[in-house]
Structures are given as C-alpha cells and as structure tokens.
Design a protein around this motif. Structure first.
Motif, PDB file in Angstrom:
ATOM      1  N   GLU A  15      34.073  34.581  40.895  1.00 23.75           N
ATOM      2  CA  GLU A  15      35.222  35.473  41.027  1.00 23.75           C
ATOM      3  C   GLU A  15      35.918  35.272  42.371  1.00 23.75           C
ATOM      4  OE1 GLU A  15      36.319  40.193  40.934  1.00 23.75           O
ATOM      5  OE2 GLU A  15      34.620  39.501  39.757  1.00 23.75           O
ATOM      6  N   ASP A  19      39.762  34.008  42.881  1.00 21.69           N
ATOM      7  CA  ASP A  19      40.705  34.731  43.727  1.00 21.69           C
ATOM      8  C   ASP A  19      41.324  33.790  44.758  1.00 21.69           C
ATOM      9  OD1 ASP A  19      41.781  37.467  44.653  1.00 21.69           O
ATOM     10  OD2 ASP A  19      40.911  36.619  46.490  1.00 21.69           O
ATOM     11  N   LEU A  81      43.534  37.517  42.470  1.00 21.30           N
ATOM     12  CA  LEU A  81      43.185  37.563  41.053  1.00 21.30           C
ATOM     13  C   LEU A  81      43.516  38.935  40.468  1.00 21.30           C
ATOM     14  CD1 LEU A  81      41.809  35.995  38.750  1.00 21.30           C
ATOM     15  CD2 LEU A  81      39.641  36.949  39.519  1.00 21.30           C
ATOM     16  N   GLY A  82      44.245  38.954  39.365  1.00 18.90           N
ATOM     17  CA  GLY A  82      44.586  40.201  38.697  1.00 18.90           C
ATOM     18  C   GLY A  82      45.810  40.901  39.253  1.00 18.90           C
ATOM     19  N   THR A  83      46.480  40.289  40.213  1.00 20.48           N
ATOM     20  CA  THR A  83      47.666  40.884  40.821  1.00 20.48           C
ATOM     21  C   THR A  83      48.870  40.009  40.520  1.00 20.48           C
ATOM     22  OG1 THR A  83      46.317  41.690  42.647  1.00 20.48           O
ATOM     23  CG2 THR A  83      48.678  41.673  42.990  1.00 20.48           C
ATOM     24  N   ARG A  84      49.973  40.624  40.249  1.00 19.29           N
ATOM     25  CA  ARG A  84      51.224  39.898  40.032  1.00 19.29           C
ATOM     26  C   ARG A  84      51.974  39.865  41.358  1.00 19.29           C
ATOM     27  NH1 ARG A  84      54.106  41.860  34.867  1.00 19.29           N
ATOM     28  NH2 ARG A  84      52.270  40.878  33.999  1.00 19.29           N
TER      29      ARG A  84
END
Length: 132
Positions: A15, A19, A81-84
């Motif tokens: 993970e 990231d 990771l997981g963010t725009r």
C-alpha cells in the motif's frame, strides 16, 4: 514471524508503494505540464494550481517564469492513493494556448495534451521506481 504477520507486512509495504507510485505519477505529469507551459511574463506558469477532490477556482497573481515555486506548491499539494488530485489553470488565455495555438512557436500542440500523451511512459517509470 507468523505467516499472517508476513502477509500483513507485505500488504502495508504494498500500500505504501502504491501511494508513492500514485504521487510519483501525478507529480511527473504535472511537472511536465508546468515545464511545457510557455513563458512570457511567467503568469501562466505561475497559475497552475493543485487541489484535492475538486478543481481550484480563481486565479493567482503569481509570476513564476522558471516554474520552481509552482512545482513546490504542487509537491506540497499532491494527494496519494485514493485521492483525486487536480491541476488547474484558470487564466482566460490558458485554454486558447492549449487548444487554439496561441503560442504556436512555444506550445503549438498545447501543454496538457502533449504531456498526457506520455502517460504510459510516466506510469511505467513510476511503477519501476516503486516496485515492492
């Protein structure tokens, strides 16, 4: 170490690597856009804004002919990771330079489109650098 702990450690490491890869891809793409931005006064280059989850509104009075300050702001504002993460330039003539050839000698094919055309290479390079 038990098998379960080994799997958990691998998951955490993976993970973190994902990231870092997302951040590296985003920065590489955004850096290329800034570097391809033609310079007259430096205002266009200084108006690239990074934001999370929604495009930035408004413009900046920043003059940044070499792009260094802009890139520093970008590094500080990139999500992982997981963010725009958005890169926005709201100056009225940015779109004309990108699409209408207003800078036919310095950026005849725009800044964003040319940079994004290299996304496969940018992703591959970041993935190699952050391999688990």
């Amino acid at each position: 170490m038990s098998f379960a702990r080994q799997v958990q450690a691998f998951a955490v490491k993976s993970e973190k690597a994902l990231d870092q890869t997302v951040r590296a891809i985003t920065f590489s793409l955004f850096r290329e856009v800034v570097q391809r931005t033609p310079v007259d006064s430096g205002r266009l280059k200084g108006n690239w804004q990074v934001s999370l989850n929604a495009p930035a509104a408004g413009t900046l009075a920043t003059l940044d002919p070499n792009g260094g300050s802009t890139l520093s702001r970008i590094v500080a504002g990139i999500g992982g990771l997981g963010t725009r993460t958005y890169l926005t330039n709201n100056l009225s003539y940015a779109q004309r330079i990108e699409y209408d050839g207003w800078s036919h000698t310095k950026a005849p094919s725009g800044m964003v489109r040319v940079s994004f055309a290299r996304i496969d290479n940018i992703v591959a390079q970041a993935a190699r650098a952050n391999r688990v």
